[in-house]
Design a protein around this motif. Structure first.
Motif, PDB file in Angstrom:
ATOM      1  N   UNK A   1      31.726  39.130  31.717  1.00 34.73           N
ATOM      2  CA  UNK A   1      31.942  37.623  31.211  1.00 34.73           C
ATOM      3  C   UNK A   1      30.340  37.510  30.656  1.00 34.73           C
TER       4      UNK A   1
ATOM      5  N   UNK B   1      37.270  36.674  42.424  1.00 32.70           N
ATOM      6  CA  UNK B   1      38.607  36.285  42.250  1.00 32.70           C
ATOM      7  C   UNK B   1      38.567  35.427  40.730  1.00 32.70           C
ATOM      8  N   UNK B   2      37.599  34.545  40.623  1.00 34.93           N
ATOM      9  CA  UNK B   2      37.590  33.645  39.496  1.00 34.93           C
ATOM     10  C   UNK B   2      37.215  34.365  38.454  1.00 34.93           C
TER      11      UNK B   2
ATOM     12  N   UNK C   1      26.186  35.301  41.024  1.00 32.72           N
ATOM     13  CA  UNK C   1      27.382  35.267  40.066  1.00 32.72           C
ATOM     14  C   UNK C   1      28.651  34.549  40.509  1.00 32.72           C
ATOM     15  N   UNK C   2      29.665  34.520  39.416  1.00 36.32           N
ATOM     16  CA  UNK C   2      30.834  34.095  40.158  1.00 36.32           C
ATOM     17  C   UNK C   2      31.417  34.791  41.075  1.00 36.32           C
ATOM     18  N   UNK C   3      32.404  34.256  41.776  1.00 36.11           N
ATOM     19  CA  UNK C   3      33.072  34.941  42.913  1.00 36.11           C
ATOM     20  C   UNK C   3      34.181  36.078  42.252  1.00 36.11           C
TER      21      UNK C   3
ATOM     22  N   UNK D   1      40.244  36.429  37.354  1.00 34.63           N
ATOM     23  CA  UNK D   1      41.220  35.384  36.510  1.00 34.63           C
ATOM     24  C   UNK D   1      40.541  35.265  35.342  1.00 34.63           C
ATOM     25  N   UNK D   2      39.578  34.919  34.921  1.00 36.68           N
ATOM     26  CA  UNK D   2      39.050  34.594  33.590  1.00 36.68           C
ATOM     27  C   UNK D   2      39.136  36.064  32.646  1.00 36.68           C
TER      28      UNK D   2
ATOM     29  N   UNK E   1      41.023  38.632  33.235  1.00 39.41           N
ATOM     30  CA  UNK E   1      42.514  38.721  33.160  1.00 39.41           C
ATOM     31  C   UNK E   1      43.268  37.611  31.936  1.00 39.41           C
ATOM     32  N   UNK E   2      42.874  36.618  32.064  1.00 40.42           N
ATOM     33  CA  UNK E   2      43.364  35.629  31.032  1.00 40.42           C
ATOM     34  C   UNK E   2      43.171  35.979  29.536  1.00 40.42           C
TER      35      UNK E   2
ATOM     36  N   UNK F   1      43.926  35.863  47.171  1.00 41.25           N
ATOM     37  CA  UNK F   1      44.173  35.002  46.101  1.00 41.25           C
ATOM     38  C   UNK F   1      44.577  35.971  44.728  1.00 41.25           C
TER      39      UNK F   1
ATOM     40  N   UNK G   1      48.220  36.479  44.610  1.00 42.73           N
ATOM     41  CA  UNK G   1      48.818  35.218  44.282  1.00 42.73           C
ATOM     42  C   UNK G   1      48.728  35.339  42.789  1.00 42.73           C
ATOM     43  N   UNK G   2      47.611  35.381  42.174  1.00 46.66           N
ATOM     44  CA  UNK G   2      47.376  35.221  40.777  1.00 46.66           C
ATOM     45  C   UNK G   2      48.372  36.449  40.047  1.00 46.66           C
TER      46      UNK G   2
END
Lengths: 156, 156
Positions: B123, B135-136, B131-133, B139-140, B142-143, B18, B21-22
């Protein structure tokens, strides 16, 4: 009033589970607009949602029409996340209470649904043959919306 | 110089796929720091990376030591994404060329690796049992790093 998420007739159980987990971790309500393409008893759904589904504010709506009525009665803007716009989320001004709508993984949302939305936003990516998966794109856009609206919880 | 991603000895093939892909979608190079907990021939890896693995700038490093030498020779900061800090990514100032390091899904990074990093960021989530996985969360973060450094590609 915080940002909320809504999933339009989601058809991939893992993505829905992942987004419910995202909602639980960030204290963001998640609306599921039926019909979904899977049952909540699906093993893949339960594995990706883990025990987070119990901790998220989840609201189910029988149809888009009922969901749309619900949010209009509360004066909430509906902001569609889609690649079919030129408006970057980083140039868009989110308001507290906005609902971010994700389309079906397979087909987005019907034109009629898109036309009802108050705004269409996207991540600024050069067009490619394929794109980010829905849960990652949703997480990135949600992060920007929470940043703008001071919607993240405090660090203890 | 753009933001880059690095995965420390990743052990979940779907997350690695994932994130590749990101990287492909956002034109962000991805460093894989070996050993990984799976083979690149793994079916779950190939399914999540899809054909994106061919389109991402992927760099493999035999060990953390070699990776660390590589990035120091290029004067690149190493920014660890971890829940073991009180520094929010939204209060951190990213620089172009920074490398965002994700720990193992199962165990993060060893203390020694964390101590070598130039900064630790997270975060802003209230502490929870889980907690969040990866990859999510990646992504956050990185954004936010791309937003700050004007690192997103143009919308055509």
């Amino acid at each position: 009033m915080n940002i909320e998420l809504a999933l339009y007739q989601p058809d991939i159980p893992q993505n829905t589970g992942t987004i419910l987990r995202l909602g639980a971790c960030l204290n963001v309500p998640v609306h599921i607009i039926h019909p979904t393409g899977f049952h909540f008893s699906d093993k893949l759904f339960r594995r990706s949602a883990m025990d987070y589904a119990q901790n998220v504010q989840m609201h189910e709506h029988d149809s888009f029409q009922k969901f749309d009525l619900w949010r209009k009665q509360r004066n909430k803007r509906l902001v569609l996340m889609t690649t079919k716009t030129q408006k970057s989320v980083y140039e868009f001004e989110f308001n507290p209470g906005d609902i971010l709508l994700a389309g079906r993984e397979s087909a987005g949302v019907p034109t009629q649904v898109a036309s009802i939305c108050d705004a269409l936003v996207r991540l600024p990516m050069a067009p490619r043959l394929r794109s980010l998966n829905v849960s990652l794109a949703t997480a990135m856009i949600l992060g920007e919306a929470l940043r703008q609206t001071d919607g993240f919880g405090p660090l203890s």
